[in-house]
Design a protein around this motif. Structure first.
Motif, PDB file in Angstrom:
ATOM      1  N   ILE A 294       0.836  -1.209   0.000  1.00 31.55           N
ATOM      2  CA  ILE A 294       0.000   0.000   0.000  1.00 31.55           C
ATOM      3  C   ILE A 294       0.864   1.250   0.000  1.00 31.55           C
ATOM      4  CG2 ILE A 294      -1.617   1.363   1.384  1.00 31.55           C
ATOM      5  CD1 ILE A 294      -2.883  -1.260   2.254  1.00 31.55           C
ATOM      6  N   ILE A 295       1.879   1.279   0.883  1.00 33.08           N
ATOM      7  CA  ILE A 295       2.713   2.481   0.965  1.00 33.08           C
ATOM      8  C   ILE A 295       3.451   2.701  -0.357  1.00 33.08           C
ATOM      9  CG2 ILE A 295       4.754   3.469   2.068  1.00 33.08           C
ATOM     10  CD1 ILE A 295       3.807   2.284   4.665  1.00 33.08           C
ATOM     11  N   GLY A 298       1.092   3.954  -3.026  1.00 32.03           N
ATOM     12  CA  GLY A 298       0.702   5.332  -2.738  1.00 32.03           C
ATOM     13  C   GLY A 298       1.814   6.304  -3.093  1.00 32.03           C
ATOM     14  N   TRP A 302       1.815   9.156  -6.165  1.00 32.92           N
ATOM     15  CA  TRP A 302       2.074  10.572  -5.882  1.00 32.92           C
ATOM     16  C   TRP A 302       3.278  11.053  -6.700  1.00 32.92           C
ATOM     17  CZ3 TRP A 302       0.250  14.944  -4.487  1.00 32.92           C
ATOM     18  CH2 TRP A 302       1.119  15.979  -4.146  1.00 32.92           C
TER      19      TRP A 302
END
Lengths: 326, 120
Positions: A294-295, A298, A302
């Motif tokens: 997930i990190i 993400g 970005w």
């Protein structure tokens, strides 16, 4: 007068200042009587008349506000800009200071990481609610104070915020390079100097030893290249389409392997996971892998979108700079 | 339809100030709230009851209308009459109204873009 109408009159008169109450009450009662009569003459069935008249007059609080010239808003256009500006300033100053102070207090009194973080968040939320409530209350009171209309806040052009600087800021560049270098240093360090020990007290790496000799050097290379790109980008004065393309390749070069390895459960050292499980974290493998995925996704999203937002601005900025110099 | 919404919004804005003029003009002859409402309705200047009643009270407070309770009828009614200062205010507003109308007509009848072209 029937009960609905008298209730309506009461509701209106309750919302107007004491001094006008009697007068307004009589006026509204007379108005209702006239409107009823007119509707009866026009042939509205008697049982519907009262309801129709009251609906025509509308919300009693609103009618009362019209009668007494009271505002129907909490904060009007005279004060709204000042109100928003004050809230922003408080949110940018008081909020972080309080959250930081609480976290520092927890740290000094020996709290663990969870206590420190939750303490900061809870204190921050509490302060935010208080700030919002009290500032809103004060402005609502000012709005309702008849003398305050003369003290209308003045706006001055010098309070305009600076236009966001084009190009890159040195601080952002240094931060990005540091993050990349720390990650590069972590990869070999966790292998040779890991603070974690297995049941026998032997040091063990956190990342899978099978990731050598290919994956870990690849990741280090990708991260190093990111750092170099940040540096070159700073020298060049911001994003250009070529940087955007190279950045996208580097981001994917690092992120795709990480996500893939985490998804196939081959990122972490099995001994390390085993140790965590025996310590009582039964789902350690699942939790860690999902968190990493997930990190990573993400951050990558970005890092792919942010340059797209900035590339036009930076290009225009460079063109302007060249133009004004030339 | 969006155009109709826009139109009615602008119309409302344009009409807002005219209610005061209509009320002051009509009440040269004494009248009460509902009577005024009916007269305005008939003359095509319809106003909502919940706008007109508070407005009458505001005009009274500003001294533009004289008001007294008439108790000769079956039930009490507040009778309004345009006051001296109400009449002179109506004159000023009418002058303003005519001035605006003249200016607008002048703008519309001129060669469309000349005023803009003359700007420095």
């Amino acid at each position: 007068m029937s009960s609905l109408s008298s209730r309506y009159v009461t509701a209106v008169s309750r919302s107007v200042p004491e001094s006008q109450r009697e007068d307004v009450e009589a006026e509204v009662a007379a108005a209702i009587a006239d409107l009823r009569e007119a509707r009866l003459d026009a042939g509205t069935p008697p049982e519907d008349v009262e309801r129709a008249v009251l609906l025509e007059l509308g919300d009693p609080m609103r009618l009362a506000a019209d009668y007494s010239n009271k505002p129907l808003h909490l904060i009007g256009p005279d004060y709204f800009p000042t109100y928003i500006r004050l809230l922003k300033i408080l949110a940018a100053t008081v909020l972080p200071v309080v959250a930081f102070a609480v976290m520092l207090g927890k740290l000094l009194s020996g709290g663990d990481a969870g206590e420190i973080a939750s303490g900061g968040i809870i204190a921050g939320l509490g302060v935010a609610m208080h700030m919002f409530f009290w500032v809103t209350l004060i402005f609502a009171l000012i709005e309702r104070n008849p003398g305050s209309k003369e003290a209308k806040p003045k706006w001055d052009p010098t309070t305009l915020p600076d236009t966001p600087p084009g190009g890159v800021r040195l601080g952002d560049t240094i931060a990005a390079i540091l993050v990349a270098l720390v990650a590069v240093a972590y990869l070999p360090w966790q292998h040779f100097n890991s603070p974690f020990t297995d049941a026998q007290g032997q040091s063990m790496p956190t990342l899978n030893t099978e990731l050598w000799p290919f994956w870990i050097p690849l990741l280090m290379l990708g991260l190093l290249a990111t750092a170099v790109l940040e540096f070159i980008r700073y020298r060049a004065g911001g994003w250009s389409w070529r940087f955007v393309a190279i950045n996208a390749i580097l981001e994917l070069l690092v992120a795709v392997p990480v996500v893939w390895l985490a998804a196939t459960d081959s990122l972490f050292e099995p001994r390390f996971i085993g140790r965590l499980v025996t310590e009582g974290w039964l789902d350690a493998s699942l939790h860690l892998n999902v968190t990493i995925i997930i990190i990573t996704i993400g951050v990558v999203i970005w890092n792919l979108i942010d340059p797209l937002r900035k590339v036009r601005r930076d290009t225009a900025m460079r063109a302007k700079r060249v133009g004004s110099l030339g | 339809m969006i155009y109709e919404e826009v139109l009615s919004g602008h119309q409302q804005e344009l009409r807002r100030g005219t209610v005061v003029m209509a009320a002051l003009a009509t009440l040269e002859t004494p009248g009460y709230g509902y009577g005024l409402l009916a007269v305005l309705e008939k003359s095509g200047l319809s106003v909502d009851a919940n706008t007109l009643y508070p407005l009458l009270r505001r005009l009274e407070k500003q001294g533009l209308l004289d008001a007294e309770w008439d108790t000769t009828e079956s039930r009490p009614r507040k009778m309004y009459k345009t006051s001296q200062s109400g009449r002179s205010l109506l004159d000023s507003l009418t002058a303003e109204w005519n001035y605006l109308a003249t200016s607008l007509n002048a703008l519309r009848s001129e060669e469309p873009n000349t005023p803009l072209k003359e700007l420095p």
